[in-house]
Design a protein around this motif. Structure first.
Motif, PDB file in Angstrom:
ATOM      1  N   THR A  94       0.726  -1.241  -0.850  1.00  0.00           N
ATOM      2  CA  THR A  94      -0.213   0.261  -0.229  1.00  0.00           C
ATOM      3  C   THR A  94       0.975   0.791   0.430  1.00  0.00           C
ATOM      4  N   ASP A  95       1.971   1.405   0.759  1.00  0.00           N
ATOM      5  CA  ASP A  95       2.764   2.440   0.679  1.00  0.00           C
ATOM      6  C   ASP A  95       3.823   2.408  -0.322  1.00  0.00           C
TER       7      ASP A  95
ATOM      8  N   THR B 292       1.401   3.927  -3.640  1.00  0.00           N
ATOM      9  CA  THR B 292       1.376   5.696  -3.157  1.00  0.00           C
ATOM     10  C   THR B 292       2.569   6.183  -3.180  1.00  0.00           C
ATOM     11  N   ASP B 293       3.960   5.366  -2.682  1.00  0.00           N
ATOM     12  CA  ASP B 293       5.162   6.517  -2.829  1.00  0.00           C
ATOM     13  C   ASP B 293       5.572   6.450  -4.556  1.00  0.00           C
TER      14      ASP B 293
ATOM     15  N   HIS C  78      -5.549  -0.087  -5.581  1.00  0.00           N
ATOM     16  CA  HIS C  78      -4.539  -0.952  -4.298  1.00  0.00           C
ATOM     17  C   HIS C  78      -4.955  -2.162  -4.326  1.00  0.00           C
TER      18      HIS C  78
ATOM     19  N   SER D 207      -2.608   6.666   2.295  1.00  0.00           N
ATOM     20  CA  SER D 207      -2.582   6.907   1.486  1.00  0.00           C
ATOM     21  C   SER D 207      -3.259   7.921   1.006  1.00  0.00           C
TER      22      SER D 207
ATOM     23  N   ARG E 131      -2.122  11.275   2.104  1.00  0.00           N
ATOM     24  CA  ARG E 131      -0.945  11.419   1.367  1.00  0.00           C
ATOM     25  C   ARG E 131      -1.033  12.419  -0.545  1.00  0.00           C
TER      26      ARG E 131
END
Length: 407
Positions: free
Chosen positions: A60-61, A64-65, A87, A166, A169
């Motif tokens: 997930t991270d 998003t990155d 996702h 996410s 962000r």
């Protein structure tokens, strides 16, 4: 400028880039929450524009990155953009980020009232529903394991927290870079999920917990803090996005319509007043039958194909948990007949009443726990003794009974 990040999972093509996207990042199948060695000997990886790179961290991270990197460094800032962040979370088996491992540990998760194996809960329910509780998709043998459904739900909420972060962000980036005022953001899930309702888990049925999905949107020009009460569906998303992009002529194969007028608070006279649901039997999950349903704002009719069982009719305004089956209630005969007509007509448009057949390569998930809940019995109202007969009641078409007033 268009970009896709995340789970594609359509067809059997793998992770190859799909047409229509200038930038592509995906992976085969469901993907992995954390990098691991696959059965084919390969580590978890992403396909980025045709090149494979290793997955390094929590998916997930990392998705998003990559998304924020494209927004900030790689997109063509001279063009409008369309970004699809898809996702993997929160697909089962739920696995949260390390920072959320102990989240909600003090929360007392309760079983839904309809989960109990009682005569009251199964009064009027189809036999397949009770039978499924001791199956792959039931609370008595979930995924053919000893899974604790309450803890499974806790893990679901933990894994969802990273998705929440996410979204935060992405929204923060849009705000800090002057894009929030003219960018539409739509958040939705792809299916509902059951955690014990009616003794079931997962999805693949027409009950509310399974078919309803969240849909939240921030759209420039729309009313803020506004709830659209009309029946909206996932098939409306593509027309809505095309409408936002200025495309007024929709492809003829689209069954949905743009939600934009409704989001602005406008009246749309010819908007749908019912929604068709279709699920076709899969041999690998044989306990769920082919299911057709039509749902209006108030009522839902559920019909099953090819099984010896009862259909269902619910008054969702007065029975939102779908506990009181009205299918044989004479007060709702006209409602049943009307919804059956709608269902038949809509299925004709969708597929000319055809039911697809899928190839079998095993017996499917057919196991049961011998010492747990037993098979359902036929409903009492179906049972007859001796020469007791009421053939006219059962074989006179419902619409004829309505016309004759024979309730």
């Amino acid at each position: 400028d268009t970009a896709f990040f995340g789970k594609w999972h359509m067809g059997g093509h793998g992770d190859d880039p799909q047409p229509g996207f200038n930038h592509w990042l995906s992976f085969s199948g469901q993907g992995d929450y954390y990098p691991k060695m696959k059965r084919n000997g390969q580590m978890s990886r992403f396909n980025i524009n045709g090149e494979h790179v290793p997955q390094k961290g929590y998916i997930t991270d990392e998705l998003t990155d990559y998304t924020l990197q494209w927004l900030g460094e790689e997109r063509d800032e001279t063009k409008p953009f369309f970004l699809y962040l898809s996702h993997k979370a929160v697909h089962a088996n739920f696995d949260p980020a390390e920072r959320h491992r102990e989240q909600y540990s003090d929360v007392d998760i309760q079983d839904p009232p309809s989960q109990a194996d009682t005569p009251e809960n199964y009064l009027g329910k189809p036999m397949w529903v009770k039978n499924q509780r001791n199956s792959w998709h039931g609370v008595d043998f979930p995924y053919h394991s000893e899974l604790d459904v309450r803890e499974y739900k806790r893990q679901y909420h933990r894994a969802l927290s990273a998705v929440d972060e996410s979204l935060g962000r992405v929204l923060t980036y849009l705000t800090e870079n002057g894009l929030a005022e003219n960018t539409a953001v739509i958040l939705m899930g792809d299916n509902g999920f059951m955690f014990g309702e009616h003794g079931l888990i997962d999805k693949r049925n027409a009950y509310e917990e399974s078919i309803r999905v969240p849909l939240l949107a921030v759209i420039p020009g729309a009313k803020q803090g506004y709830v659209v009460e009309e029946v909206a569906a996932n098939l409306d998303i593509a027309p809505t996005i095309l409408d936002l992009a200025g495309v007024r002529q929709m492809p003829p194969e689209f069954a949905g319509a743009s939600l934009l007028p409704l989001a602005r608070g406008e009246e749309v006279p010819d908007w749908r007043d019912s929604l068709l649901y279709e699920y076709y039997w899969e041999f690998n999950f044989p306990s769920t039958p082919t299911t057709f349903a039509v749902r209006t704002d108030r009522f839902k009719l559920i019909q099953y194909h090819g099984i010896w069982d009862t259909d269902e009719l619910y008054d969702l305004h007065n029975d939102p948990k779908e506990m009181n089956n009205l299918i044989d209630d004479p007060e709702f005969l006209e409602v049943k007949v009307e919804l059956r007509r709608r269902l038949y007509d809509q299925l004709a448009v969708a597929g000319e009443h055809s039911v697809p057949y899928t190839k079998k390569w095993s017996s499917g998930a057919v196991l049961r726990q011998a010492d747990r809940s037993k098979a359902a019995e036929f409903p009492d109202r179906w049972l007859r003794q001796g020469d007791e007969r009421d053939l006219e009641k059962f074989f006179t078409p419902d619409d004829a009974r309505v016309k004759a007033g024979n309730n």
